[in-house]
Scaffold this active site. Structure first.
Site, PDB file in Angstrom:
ATOM      1  N   LEU A 101      23.458  67.384  -1.764  1.00  0.00           N
ATOM      2  CA  LEU A 101      23.394  68.555  -0.896  1.00  0.00           C
ATOM      3  C   LEU A 101      22.456  69.565  -1.549  1.00  0.00           C
ATOM      4  CD1 LEU A 101      27.169  69.056   0.054  1.00  0.00           C
ATOM      5  CD2 LEU A 101      25.344  68.259   1.570  1.00  0.00           C
ATOM      6  N   ASP A 102      21.786  70.364  -0.739  1.00  0.00           N
ATOM      7  CA  ASP A 102      20.870  71.368  -1.260  1.00  0.00           C
ATOM      8  C   ASP A 102      21.609  72.425  -2.074  1.00  0.00           C
ATOM      9  OD1 ASP A 102      18.724  70.087  -0.085  1.00  0.00           O
ATOM     10  OD2 ASP A 102      18.789  71.311   1.737  1.00  0.00           O
ATOM     11  N   PHE A 103      20.852  73.205  -2.828  1.00  0.00           N
ATOM     12  CA  PHE A 103      21.371  74.173  -3.787  1.00  0.00           C
ATOM     13  C   PHE A 103      22.438  75.089  -3.182  1.00  0.00           C
ATOM     14  CE2 PHE A 103      20.872  78.156  -6.323  1.00  0.00           C
ATOM     15  CZ  PHE A 103      21.161  77.634  -7.582  1.00  0.00           C
ATOM     16  N   HIS A 184      15.390  68.910   3.312  1.00  0.00           N
ATOM     17  CA  HIS A 184      15.658  70.125   4.089  1.00  0.00           C
ATOM     18  C   HIS A 184      15.649  69.847   5.588  1.00  0.00           C
ATOM     19  CE1 HIS A 184      15.802  72.610   0.611  1.00  0.00           C
ATOM     20  NE2 HIS A 184      14.505  72.643   0.371  1.00  0.00           N
TER      21      HIS A 184
END
Length: 234
Positions: A101-103, A184
């Site tokens: 998962l992104d930041f 993204h």
């Protein structure tokens, strides 16, 4: 691999003896007697025949983490905290991430030491769905439901996204279900229409929901049934 094939490939058994052992109920997998020749067995299964241990899996570990904001989906990072920092020190050994998962994205993240299981989760041919709750700054127009279902073309990669299911919850939030996980992707899909994603949360992978009892940064082991529900059929 099917249990009958796995047993038949053992040099000390052979196919005929393997079939007889199964038919007579003399085989146990993870402590349970079985006569199911077609049962799938894996690296981490304990397999016995006539009380003789044939495979003692080294112990599969499967964790569900409610990933918090502000940490990296990695096992090591020189600048930022990683998702492993959410775990107790004695729980981190040999684990890798089954996806990422992104930041600043929160939600369901899986960690394991079972490479076969995690590869099955991520392989494109299995089309494992992932559901996200999306919150936006701008109003989400209803026509995005059709646009996302048809796929969006991105010229930079020269690709069209796989059909995605968008379920509108209110003017500024929706569930988005994907079968792929490009860089993204969610933010870029909404960005195509001038809509900024201000919060993103994954609440489900396939048939496995994030445990609502887990606060951000908390984790628990998966049950045997939860591990099985995410294991590909082939």
């Amino acid at each position: 691999m099917r249990l009958d094939r796995w047993l038949g490939n053992r040099p000390e058994l052979g196919r005929q003896l393997a079939r007889r052992l199964l038919a007579e109920g003399r085989v146990r997998v993870n402590g349970a007697t079985t006569q199911q020749a077609e049962q799938e067995v894996f690296t981490f299964d304990r397999i016995e025949a006539d009380e003789r241990l044939l495979q003692d899996g080294p112990g599969g570990r499967y964790l569900m983490l409610h990933k918090p904001r502000g940490c990296v989906s990695a096992t090591v990072d020189a600048r930022h905290a990683t998702v492993l920092d959410c775990l107790a020190a004695d729980q981190r050994a040999d684990l890798h991430l089954a996806g990422r998962l992104d930041f600043n994205t929160t939600g369901l993240l899986l960690l394991t030491n079972d490479g076969q299981w995690s590869r099955g989760l991520s392989h494109p041919r299995h089309k494992q769905t992932k559901r996200y709750r999306v919150t936006t700054a701008e109003v989400i127009p209803p026509q995005l439901v059709t646009a996302f279902a048809e796929g969006l073309y991105f010229a930079y990669e020269d690709l069209t996204t796989q059909p995605a299911q968008l379920e509108l919850l209110d003017e500024h939030s929706a569930y988005l279900t994907l079968v792929e996980g490009r860089y993204h992707q969610v933010k870029r899909m909404f960005g195509r229409f001038g809509i900024e994603v201000i919060a993103l949360h994954r609440d489900r992978i396939g048939a496995l929901p994030l445990d609502p009892a887990l606060a951000e940064g908390a984790y628990r082991s998966l049950t045997a049934a939860e591990v099985a529900v995410l294991r590909p059929a082939d």
